[in-house]
Design a protein around this motif. Structure first.
Motif, PDB file in Angstrom:
ATOM      1  N   GLU A 230      35.504  42.686  39.821  1.00 56.13           N
ATOM      2  CA  GLU A 230      36.244  42.080  40.937  1.00 56.13           C
ATOM      3  C   GLU A 230      35.681  42.474  42.299  1.00 56.13           C
ATOM      4  OE1 GLU A 230      40.316  43.253  40.464  1.00 56.13           O
ATOM      5  OE2 GLU A 230      40.575  42.078  38.634  1.00 56.13           O
ATOM      6  N   THR A 231      35.029  43.627  42.377  1.00 48.39           N
ATOM      7  CA  THR A 231      34.631  44.153  43.687  1.00 48.39           C
ATOM      8  C   THR A 231      33.119  44.299  43.876  1.00 48.39           C
ATOM      9  OG1 THR A 231      34.840  46.450  42.905  1.00 48.39           O
ATOM     10  CG2 THR A 231      36.796  45.436  43.918  1.00 48.39           C
ATOM     11  N   GLU A 232      32.346  44.189  42.804  1.00 49.91           N
ATOM     12  CA  GLU A 232      30.901  44.400  42.886  1.00 49.91           C
ATOM     13  C   GLU A 232      30.166  43.190  42.314  1.00 49.91           C
ATOM     14  OE1 GLU A 232      30.074  47.977  40.693  1.00 49.91           O
ATOM     15  OE2 GLU A 232      31.322  49.218  42.004  1.00 49.91           O
ATOM     16  N   SER A 233      28.869  43.192  42.484  1.00 49.71           N
ATOM     17  CA  SER A 233      28.061  42.141  41.882  1.00 49.71           C
ATOM     18  C   SER A 233      28.079  42.317  40.361  1.00 49.71           C
ATOM     19  CB  SER A 233      26.619  42.228  42.398  1.00 49.71           C
ATOM     20  OG  SER A 233      26.022  43.442  41.958  1.00 49.71           O
ATOM     21  N   PRO A 234      27.832  41.242  39.611  1.00 48.72           N
ATOM     22  CA  PRO A 234      27.839  41.354  38.147  1.00 48.72           C
ATOM     23  C   PRO A 234      26.846  42.379  37.610  1.00 48.72           C
ATOM     24  CG  PRO A 234      27.892  39.059  38.791  1.00 48.72           C
ATOM     25  CD  PRO A 234      27.653  39.853  40.043  1.00 48.72           C
ATOM     26  N   ASP A 235      25.651  42.459  38.209  1.00 49.76           N
ATOM     27  CA  ASP A 235      24.694  43.438  37.707  1.00 49.76           C
ATOM     28  C   ASP A 235      25.142  44.865  38.012  1.00 49.76           C
ATOM     29  OD1 ASP A 235      24.131  42.732  40.360  1.00 49.76           O
ATOM     30  OD2 ASP A 235      21.972  42.986  40.127  1.00 49.76           O
ATOM     31  N   ALA A 236      25.800  45.084  39.151  1.00 43.45           N
ATOM     32  CA  ALA A 236      26.351  46.415  39.454  1.00 43.45           C
ATOM     33  C   ALA A 236      27.499  46.743  38.496  1.00 43.45           C
ATOM     34  CB  ALA A 236      26.817  46.487  40.901  1.00 43.45           C
ATOM     35  N   ALA A 237      28.314  45.734  38.192  1.00 41.28           N
ATOM     36  CA  ALA A 237      29.415  45.956  37.241  1.00 41.28           C
ATOM     37  C   ALA A 237      28.870  46.312  35.863  1.00 41.28           C
ATOM     38  CB  ALA A 237      30.309  44.714  37.161  1.00 41.28           C
ATOM     39  N   LEU A 238      27.814  45.621  35.440  1.00 41.22           N
ATOM     40  CA  LEU A 238      27.226  45.922  34.134  1.00 41.22           C
ATOM     41  C   LEU A 238      26.556  47.293  34.147  1.00 41.22           C
ATOM     42  CD1 LEU A 238      26.857  44.922  31.272  1.00 41.22           C
ATOM     43  CD2 LEU A 238      24.724  43.814  32.000  1.00 41.22           C
ATOM     44  N   ALA A 239      25.895  47.636  35.230  1.00 42.43           N
ATOM     45  CA  ALA A 239      25.291  48.973  35.341  1.00 42.43           C
ATOM     46  C   ALA A 239      26.383  50.042  35.246  1.00 42.43           C
ATOM     47  CB  ALA A 239      24.525  49.103  36.655  1.00 42.43           C
ATOM     48  N   GLY A 240      27.518  49.807  35.898  1.00 46.40           N
ATOM     49  CA  GLY A 240      28.629  50.757  35.820  1.00 46.40           C
ATOM     50  C   GLY A 240      29.183  50.879  34.413  1.00 46.40           C
TER      51      GLY A 240
ATOM     52  N   ALA B  19      29.507  35.597  35.003  1.00 45.76           N
ATOM     53  CA  ALA B  19      29.435  35.718  36.464  1.00 45.76           C
ATOM     54  C   ALA B  19      27.984  35.915  36.904  1.00 45.76           C
ATOM     55  CB  ALA B  19      30.301  36.884  36.939  1.00 45.76           C
ATOM     56  N   GLY B  20      27.246  36.714  36.148  1.00 43.40           N
ATOM     57  CA  GLY B  20      25.840  36.951  36.479  1.00 43.40           C
ATOM     58  C   GLY B  20      24.977  35.723  36.319  1.00 43.40           C
ATOM     59  N   ARG B  21      25.260  34.924  35.308  1.00 45.82           N
ATOM     60  CA  ARG B  21      24.506  33.677  35.114  1.00 45.82           C
ATOM     61  C   ARG B  21      24.756  32.722  36.292  1.00 45.82           C
ATOM     62  NH1 ARG B  21      26.545  33.964  29.572  1.00 45.82           N
ATOM     63  NH2 ARG B  21      24.911  34.898  28.332  1.00 45.82           N
ATOM     64  N   ARG B  22      26.024  32.627  36.703  1.00 46.16           N
ATOM     65  CA  ARG B  22      26.355  31.743  37.835  1.00 46.16           C
ATOM     66  C   ARG B  22      25.613  32.174  39.104  1.00 46.16           C
ATOM     67  NH1 ARG B  22      31.708  32.257  35.868  1.00 46.16           N
ATOM     68  NH2 ARG B  22      32.195  33.650  37.593  1.00 46.16           N
ATOM     69  N   GLN B  23      25.404  33.484  39.249  1.00 50.01           N
ATOM     70  CA  GLN B  23      24.710  33.996  40.437  1.00 50.01           C
ATOM     71  C   GLN B  23      23.202  34.104  40.231  1.00 50.01           C
ATOM     72  OE1 GLN B  23      26.532  37.583  41.948  1.00 50.01           O
ATOM     73  NE2 GLN B  23      28.580  36.719  41.806  1.00 50.01           N
ATOM     74  N   GLY B  24      22.738  33.778  39.023  1.00 51.66           N
ATOM     75  CA  GLY B  24      21.312  33.801  38.747  1.00 51.66           C
ATOM     76  C   GLY B  24      20.726  35.186  38.509  1.00 51.66           C
ATOM     77  N   VAL B  25      21.567  36.179  38.196  1.00 53.61           N
ATOM     78  CA  VAL B  25      21.044  37.531  37.987  1.00 53.61           C
ATOM     79  C   VAL B  25      20.830  37.881  36.513  1.00 53.61           C
ATOM     80  CG1 VAL B  25      21.919  38.444  40.170  1.00 53.61           C
ATOM     81  CG2 VAL B  25      23.334  38.624  38.118  1.00 53.61           C
TER      82      VAL B  25
END
Length: 187
Positions: free
Chosen positions: A79-89, A136-142
């Protein structure tokens, strides 16, 4: 399976016992004396046994709580970070508890077996989160389009199995970066 009780005082005692077990399992291992867990929680041994009739029940509840905390934190991150940051977390959280949870998983496997309800519950919740992060990451292209939630679950499990007590945050972060780079679209 031990469920969190509904009476306020019983629920507080349950939570205190699981919190004490988390700490002691992490520091001393899952074979720590149960009376020590009760003392750390500030309750009597009878209260512990009212909630958890045996060590396996306490281990399952603690495993469930660890997993729920990781997944709940993952949803907050999404909810608060980018998808790749959320996955890293999410990777970092699983890796930081890997040693303790691995001991719990082995104990549950030995006592209950591979089809323990706690495993199904935690896998389902984790895969739902992973699917949401990937989407979410796919939608943002990450993230690549061909990566599935089960792929990420296997990567989480694999990385967790490589963790050793001497790992530093830098070591975990480097491994996570390698995995995340592999999940990114190729130019």
């Amino acid at each position: 399976m031990s469920k969190r009780p509904t009476r306020a005082d019983a629920a507080r005692n349950y939570d205190k016992l699981v919190e004490a077990a988390q700490e002691l399992f992490h520091v001393e291992g899952i074979e720590v004396a149960l009376d020590k867990v009760a003392a750390e929680a500030g309750v009597g041994i009878g209260t512990l046994y009212r909630h958890f009739p045996n060590r396996t029940a306490l281990v399952e509840a603690t495993f469930r709580t660890y997993s729920a905390q990781i997944v709940d934190d993952g949803w907050r991150r999404l909810e608060t970070e980018s998808p790749d940051a959320a996955l890293a977390g999410l990777f970092a959280a699983y890796m930081s508890t890997a040693g303790t949870k691995r001991g719990m998983k082995e104990a549950i496997l030995a006592a209950v077996g591979d089809d323990a309800e706690v495993f199904d519950e935690t896998r389902t919740r984790s895969r739902e989160l992973t699917a949401a992060i990937l989407e979410a990451g796919r939608r943002q292209g990450v993230f690549r389009d061909d990566v599935e939630p089960d792929d990420v679950s296997r990567l989480l499990g694999g990385l967790s199995m490589t963790c050793v007590p001497s790992d530093t945050t830098d070591t975990r972060d480097r491994l996570i970066k390698v995995v995340l780079d592999g999940l990114r679209p190729q130019d």
